[in-house]
Design an enzyme around this catalytic site. Structure first.
Site, PDB file in Angstrom:
ATOM      1  CD  GLU A 118     100.823  45.319 132.055  1.00 17.88           C
ATOM      2  OE1 GLU A 118     101.382  46.082 132.847  1.00 17.88           O
ATOM      3  OE2 GLU A 118     100.925  45.437 130.817  1.00 17.88           O
ATOM      4  CG  HIS A 234      96.309  53.423 129.394  1.00 18.00           C
ATOM      5  ND1 HIS A 234      95.525  53.181 130.502  1.00 18.00           N
ATOM      6  CD2 HIS A 234      97.332  52.551 129.471  1.00 18.00           C
ATOM      7  CE1 HIS A 234      96.065  52.217 131.223  1.00 18.00           C
ATOM      8  NE2 HIS A 234      97.167  51.814 130.619  1.00 18.00           N
ATOM      9  NE  ARG A 280      97.080  49.057 127.691  1.00 22.94           N
ATOM     10  CZ  ARG A 280      98.341  49.419 127.762  1.00 22.94           C
ATOM     11  NH1 ARG A 280      98.894  50.079 126.767  1.00 22.94           N
ATOM     12  NH2 ARG A 280      99.068  49.146 128.834  1.00 22.94           N
ATOM     13  CG  HIS A 339      99.109  54.817 126.718  1.00 25.19           C
ATOM     14  ND1 HIS A 339      99.814  55.436 127.716  1.00 25.19           N
ATOM     15  CD2 HIS A 339      99.476  53.506 126.746  1.00 25.19           C
ATOM     16  CE1 HIS A 339     100.584  54.548 128.339  1.00 25.19           C
ATOM     17  NE2 HIS A 339     100.409  53.375 127.751  1.00 25.19           N
ATOM     18  NE  ARG A 374     101.452  49.790 123.396  1.00 23.62           N
ATOM     19  CZ  ARG A 374     101.556  49.763 124.717  1.00 23.62           C
ATOM     20  NH1 ARG A 374     102.276  48.829 125.324  1.00 23.62           N
ATOM     21  NH2 ARG A 374     100.936  50.663 125.448  1.00 23.62           N
TER      22      ARG A 374
END
Length: 515
Positions: A118, A234, A280, A339, A374
């Protein structure tokens, strides 16, 4: 009607929340007696069920906990506690093994895990289940184990309202049953595992229960809150008008899906060298800007996944089809959505908060491992690692519950005003969202204080309290870092490369000063 103190429950250890952190902590505490309070049935509502990517862990020979920690620190934009992050990464494999021993069917080839990659990870280390069903598979497994455990009492249908205190120590929780009765639960130790704050925003991937209640009740009892300004949006929520918005997992981009505008142009490559695999916050701002400019934003997986979509990513495929989109043949419309909250109740490495008798794990906690942004799939890992540490910390605690003498009685309160809830969500989306500035944040602070003053309803009051922390800390941080972006201070300031800590009194003072 409020129950009298004489009829209160006396669990040995009280866990508030039935998501991953709460259930895993309860199971790790066995055979110690535990009560787990949940607002609904334990097998519904928790955000953990919705997690698609998986659990980040260095399980390949080409990877290491040190590399995992380095990626975590890098993604966190300068304020990750590197020592805590390394400790978490080193415990990751053991927690994966715990889940596997409970029966979680992780993707494997023979005896080896087959992780995916990811965004912002330097290796393939996302241990998953059938592509995008890790959260549900993990939770279904843990729910079965919890229901079968003789040491765990599942107390369903209770929503937290406030912590009970005596002499500066947490001694229990006041909760409201969905039937309307209030009950006091007394315990020598309370573990908050109530989840995040996403439902404070108009567009979110989180369930309705994720509205910041745990942070608020801890803060109102005097707990220190850390990093509340850092909210992760997100970038690829599926934009089909659903509330909550379904999520197009980041694993799709890890497998080669691209982000394009209405004309089919890949615009993220113009913003960051990592393009779709940038952190992100960067991708979310790129998507937000494209939508704001009228060009739209879409996730195109037709080449990367194509006809295999229904079997490789069944959850995303079903969500798309429900919204009238066929991802095999069409790009998926996307938008940034609230998110994950990097901030929360400040804890130490054992999950202890600043209040005696209170621990916190999962998204409600702020441990220092996420920093300002994060790293993908570190959320489930953090919940596992710190709930296991809390269990170790609590294992030898005395079973004697506190006495009930001198407890305050419950106060009368208004019914929840749905219109004020929606007003709060609109305020947060408009002024405390992906892009912020002083004028908007001051406007938000004024609105939040007004909403808080307009109600005696515990849930709405708690939602407003948490919203106030986010807005006040965003006002105080006059720079842009990670998930916090100020258009009036668009650059990071090296002098501000540190975590933020505040009490409720300090948050309120910052908001009132801005007015």
């Amino acid at each position: 009607m409020t129950q009298s103190a004489k009829s209160t429950e006396r669990p040995a250890i009280l866990i508030v929340g039935g998501g991953l952190a709460g259930l895993f902590c309860a199971l790790k505490l066995a055979p110690r007696r535990v009560a787990v309070l949940t607002p609904g049935a334990v097998d519904e509502g928790a955000a953990s069920f919705w997690a698609q990517g998986g659990v980040a862990a260095a399980v390949l020979d080409t990877d290491s906990p040190e590399r995992h920690a380095e990626d975590t620190v890098k993604a966190g934009a300068g304020i990750v506690d590197a020592e805590v992050a390394l400790g978490m990464a080193r415990e990751a494999r053991a927690r994966i093994d715990d889940l596997f021993s409970f029966g979680v069917p992780f993707d494997r080839e023979g005896s080896n895990f087959t992780p995916s990659r990811e965004a912002a990870h330097s290796e393939r280390r996302i241990v998953r289940v059938k592509g995008d069903t890790a959260g549900r598979a993990i939770m279904e497994t843990l729910v079965r184990a919890a229901r079968a455990s003789s040491s765990i009492e599942l107390v369903e249908g209770f929503s937290a309202q406030e912590l009970l205190m005596r002499d500066g120590r947490v001694i229990g929780l006041r909760a409201l049953h969905r039937g309307g009765a209030t009950r006091d639960f007394l315990a020598p130790a309370v573990v908050l595992a109530t989840g995040g704050i996403g439902h404070l925003y108009r567009v979110t991937t989180n369930p309705n229960e994720a509205c910041g209640i745990g942070l608020a009740i801890a803060a109102r009892a005097g707990a220190l809150i850390a990093d509340p300004e850092f909210v992760q949006f997100h970038p690829t929520a599926i934009d089909i008008g659903a509330d909550p918005a379904p999520l197009a997992t980041e694993s799709l981009r890890g497998e080669g899906a691209t982000i394009v505008d209405r004309a089919g142009r890949r615009f993220m490559a113009d913003i960051d060298p990592a393009a779709e695999l940038a952190p992100r916050d960067i991708v979310a701002r790129g998507v937000f800007a494209s939508i704001a400019a009228g060009r739209g934003a879409f996730l195109d997986a037709r080449v990367a996944v194509g006809a295999e979509f229904p079997t490789r990513f069944p959850t995303v495929y079903a969500s798309c089809r429900t919204g009238g989109v066929d991802p095999v043949r069409q790009p998926i419309p996307i938008a940034p959505a609230a998110h994950y909250h990097m901030g929360g109740v400040a804890t130490d490495a054992r999950g202890r908060t600043s209040l005696a008798g209170l621990w916190a794990a999962g998204e409600v906690a702020s441990t220092g491992v996420h920093g300002a942004n994060r790293l993908a799939s570190n959320s489930l890992l953090e919940a596992l690692v710190f709930s296991a540490r809390i269990a170790d910390d609590l294992r030898d605690m005395s079973e004697e519950a506190p006495s009930v003498q001198n407890l305050d009685s419950a106060r009368a309160q208004d019914a929840l005003d749905a219109a004020l809830v929606e007003e709060l969500r609109d305020v947060m989306a408009r002024d405390v969202g992906v892009i912020r500035d002083r004028a908007g944040l001051a406007r938000a602070a004024c609105a939040i204080l007004s909403i808080e003053a307009a109600t005696t309803n515990a849930q709405l009051r708690n939602m407003a309290t948490t919203a106030l922390f986010v807005a006040s800390a965003a006002l105080a941080r006059r720079e842009s870092r990670g998930g916090h972006f100020r258009s009036d201070f668009p650059q990071a300031d090296a002098a501000l490369a540190q975590r933020s800590y505040m009490t409720l009194a300090q948050a309120r003072a910052l908001a009132e000063e801005a007015l």
